[in-house]
Enzyme design. Structure first.
Site, PDB file in Angstrom:
ATOM      1  N   ARG A 124       0.797  -1.221   0.000  1.00 38.87           N
ATOM      2  CA  ARG A 124       0.000   0.000   0.000  1.00 38.87           C
ATOM      3  C   ARG A 124       0.835   1.279   0.000  1.00 38.87           C
ATOM      4  O   ARG A 124       0.633   2.170  -0.804  1.00 38.87           O
ATOM      5  CB  ARG A 124      -0.840   0.093   1.273  1.00 38.87           C
ATOM      6  CG  ARG A 124      -2.131  -0.585   1.270  1.00 38.87           C
ATOM      7  CD  ARG A 124      -2.482  -0.961   2.677  1.00 38.87           C
ATOM      8  NE  ARG A 124      -1.785  -2.197   2.961  1.00 38.87           N
ATOM      9  CZ  ARG A 124      -2.304  -3.374   2.737  1.00 38.87           C
ATOM     10  NH1 ARG A 124      -3.524  -3.484   2.315  1.00 38.87           N
ATOM     11  NH2 ARG A 124      -1.616  -4.472   2.946  1.00 38.87           N
ATOM     12  N   THR A 125       1.779   1.344   0.960  1.00 42.06           N
ATOM     13  CA  THR A 125       2.485   2.611   1.155  1.00 42.06           C
ATOM     14  C   THR A 125       3.336   2.959  -0.069  1.00 42.06           C
ATOM     15  O   THR A 125       3.331   4.100  -0.525  1.00 42.06           O
ATOM     16  CB  THR A 125       3.335   2.551   2.447  1.00 42.06           C
ATOM     17  OG1 THR A 125       2.492   2.108   3.512  1.00 42.06           O
ATOM     18  CG2 THR A 125       3.909   3.902   2.790  1.00 42.06           C
ATOM     19  N   LYS A 160      24.928  -5.691  -1.238  1.00 35.38           N
ATOM     20  CA  LYS A 160      26.380  -5.900  -1.418  1.00 35.38           C
ATOM     21  C   LYS A 160      27.158  -5.301  -0.259  1.00 35.38           C
ATOM     22  O   LYS A 160      28.364  -5.143  -0.336  1.00 35.38           O
ATOM     23  CB  LYS A 160      26.830  -5.261  -2.729  1.00 35.38           C
ATOM     24  CG  LYS A 160      26.178  -5.846  -3.959  1.00 35.38           C
ATOM     25  CD  LYS A 160      26.720  -5.167  -5.204  1.00 35.38           C
ATOM     26  CE  LYS A 160      26.011  -5.635  -6.451  1.00 35.38           C
ATOM     27  NZ  LYS A 160      26.358  -4.802  -7.604  1.00 35.38           N
ATOM     28  N   ARG A 194      11.398   3.875   3.617  1.00 31.23           N
ATOM     29  CA  ARG A 194      10.926   2.907   4.622  1.00 31.23           C
ATOM     30  C   ARG A 194      12.123   2.045   5.006  1.00 31.23           C
ATOM     31  O   ARG A 194      12.877   1.604   4.138  1.00 31.23           O
ATOM     32  CB  ARG A 194       9.812   2.029   4.053  1.00 31.23           C
ATOM     33  CG  ARG A 194       9.524   0.842   4.961  1.00 31.23           C
ATOM     34  CD  ARG A 194       8.262   0.125   4.583  1.00 31.23           C
ATOM     35  NE  ARG A 194       7.092   0.875   4.990  1.00 31.23           N
ATOM     36  CZ  ARG A 194       5.865   0.351   5.049  1.00 31.23           C
ATOM     37  NH1 ARG A 194       5.667  -0.899   4.732  1.00 31.23           N
ATOM     38  NH2 ARG A 194       4.839   1.087   5.419  1.00 31.23           N
ATOM     39  N   HIS A 207       5.183   6.130  11.608  1.00 33.60           N
ATOM     40  CA  HIS A 207       4.652   5.968  10.251  1.00 33.60           C
ATOM     41  C   HIS A 207       3.673   7.134  10.077  1.00 33.60           C
ATOM     42  O   HIS A 207       2.454   6.945  10.087  1.00 33.60           O
ATOM     43  CB  HIS A 207       3.955   4.612  10.161  1.00 33.60           C
ATOM     44  CG  HIS A 207       3.574   4.189   8.774  1.00 33.60           C
ATOM     45  ND1 HIS A 207       3.704   4.996   7.665  1.00 33.60           N
ATOM     46  CD2 HIS A 207       3.060   3.011   8.314  1.00 33.60           C
ATOM     47  CE1 HIS A 207       3.284   4.341   6.599  1.00 33.60           C
ATOM     48  NE2 HIS A 207       2.889   3.140   6.962  1.00 33.60           N
TER      49      HIS A 207
HETATM   50  C1  NCD Z   1       1.735  -0.963   8.343  1.00 35.63           C
HETATM   51  C2  NCD Z   1       3.225  -0.806   8.409  1.00 35.63           C
HETATM   52  O1  NCD Z   1       3.946  -1.133   7.473  1.00 35.63           O
HETATM   53  O2  NCD Z   1       3.670  -0.302   9.430  1.00 35.63           O
HETATM   54  N1  NCD Z   1       1.252  -1.139   7.065  1.00 35.63           N
HETATM   55  C3  NCD Z   1       1.026  -0.043   6.277  1.00 35.63           C
HETATM   56  O3  NCD Z   1       1.869   0.788   6.065  1.00 35.63           O
HETATM   57  N2  NCD Z   1      -0.204   0.085   5.773  1.00 35.63           N
HETATM   58  C4  NCD Z   1       1.195  -1.920   9.307  1.00 35.63           C
HETATM   59  C5  NCD Z   1       1.725  -3.317   9.356  1.00 35.63           C
HETATM   60  O4  NCD Z   1       2.678  -3.684   8.670  1.00 35.63           O
HETATM   61  O5  NCD Z   1       1.170  -4.081  10.132  1.00 35.63           O
END
Ligand code: NCD
Length: 335
Positions: free
Chosen positions: A74-75, A102, A124, A152
């Site tokens: 999703r993100t 590497k 991320r 997040h």
């Molecule tokens: C979350 C995350 O990656 O922190 N997912 C997201 O970004 N929608 C929640 C999760 O991984 O449980």
């Protein structure tokens, strides 16, 4: 289209002072009016995204790098769509196929991304603090798309936008005064942390519920009420937000078995009935159906906001990318 500022005139300072930050590391450090500013900015993108032609070229000529060192559906897609809808060139760096494998250090990766003159970098990473480390080494705005169990921020913002829309008819969109129960792996969840910060800043009454092993000590200091009994935590709740067990961040066994976990902490239809009659259900995804949430709850028409959360994610990320690149673009009214 109505200017977003006219929705809430006088709620925040004019021009660049409305959001005086170089990047978006977390909700911590954001003032209430800065959160509201981003939500208000996102409203115009909700509208645009519902049109057949979803294009505004204000970021044309800019390059955005998505550097995801941890899995995401999703993100990552949401940030990519957001950048493209605003006309930017979006490049995805897949860490699994990058020089990280590497042995390149994070700092060398950051210096490399910087040398390519990105105009914004979305990161991320599995380590808390890694995004801030990179932000300190590059010249452009950095957006945290999730760092370890730390923060997040865009998830919390999209959740707030989703709630504001859902409660527009009931409470004029006010989040203040809502009782919101967040249940799951509070200890390891960056979504829980960012949401606690965001929802309390907006005046909600936040309850967090987890088995004792998954509840951080001293969590009351964040202005939330901790519960171990899910039924009690649900009493009078306007909203129930369910979280996944973050197995990848656990060292050792934190819950006896998925079956037992579901028995005590899973959101079933019966359990949802303990909240307010019209209580709404949220989950950031990915869901483990049959563990923290049953399918008939996740898909409950009129009560589940889960797909709406995904929709709001694109609008929030468009707002963040637009706002954070304004000074570099010399955007009008933005110093
Ligand atoms: C979350 C995350 O990656 O922190 N997912 C997201 O970004 N929608 C929640 C999760 O991984 O449980």
């Amino acid at each position: 289209m109505t200017s977003p500022a006219s929705f809430h005139l006088g709620r925040y300072p004019a021009g660049a002072a409305a959001f005086p930050h170089r990047g978006l590391m977390g909700i911590a450090g954001l003032a209430r009016h800065e959160i509201l500013f981003l939500l208000d900015e996102a409203e115009q993108w909700v509208e645009l995204n519902r049109q057949p032609q979803k294009r505004d070229d204000r970021l044309a000529g800019l390059t955005i790098i998505n550097a995801f060192f941890e899995n995401s559906t999703r993100t990552r897609l949401s940030f990519e769509i957001a950048g493209k809808r605003l006309g930017a060139d979006v490049v995805n760096m897949n860490a699994a196929q990058s020089s990280v494998k590497k042995g390149e250090t994070l700092i060398d990766t950051a210096v490399t991304l910087n040398a390519m003159r990105a105009d914004a970098i979305v990161i991320r990473h599995a380590s808390s603090g890694a995004v801030a480390l990179i932000a300190g080494k590059v010249d452009c705005p950095v957006l945290n798309a999730g760092d370890g169990s730390h923060e997040h921020p865009t998830q919390a913002l999209l959740d707030a936008l989703t709630l504001r829309q859902a409660f527009r008819e009931r409470s004029g969109g006010e989040i203040a005064g809502l009782r919101i129960t967040i249940c799951g792996d509070i200890m390891h969840s960056r979504v829980a942390r960012s949401n606690m910060l965001c929802l309390t800043a907006l005046g909600a009454e936040v309850r967090v519920c987890a088995p004792p092993a998954l509840m951080p000590e001293g969590i009351e200091a964040m202005g939330v009420a901790p519960f171990h009994d899910f039924n009690a935590a649900l009493e009078g709740a306007d909203v129930v937000m369910m979280l996944r067990l973050q197995q990848e961040r656990m060292q050792g066994q934190f819950v006896p078995s998925p079956r037992e976990y579901r028995h005590l902490y899973g959101l079933t239809l019966d359990r949802l009935a303990k909240a307010k009659p019209e209580a709404l259900v949220m989950h950031p995804g990915p869901m483990n159906r049959g563990i923290e949430i049953d399918s008939n709850v996740a898909d409950l028409a009129g009560r589940s906001l889960i797909t709406r959360q995904v929709e709001m994610g694109v609008a929030i990320r468009m707002a963040c990318l637009d706002v954070l690149t304004r000074s570099a673009r010399g955007a009008e009214g933005w110093a």
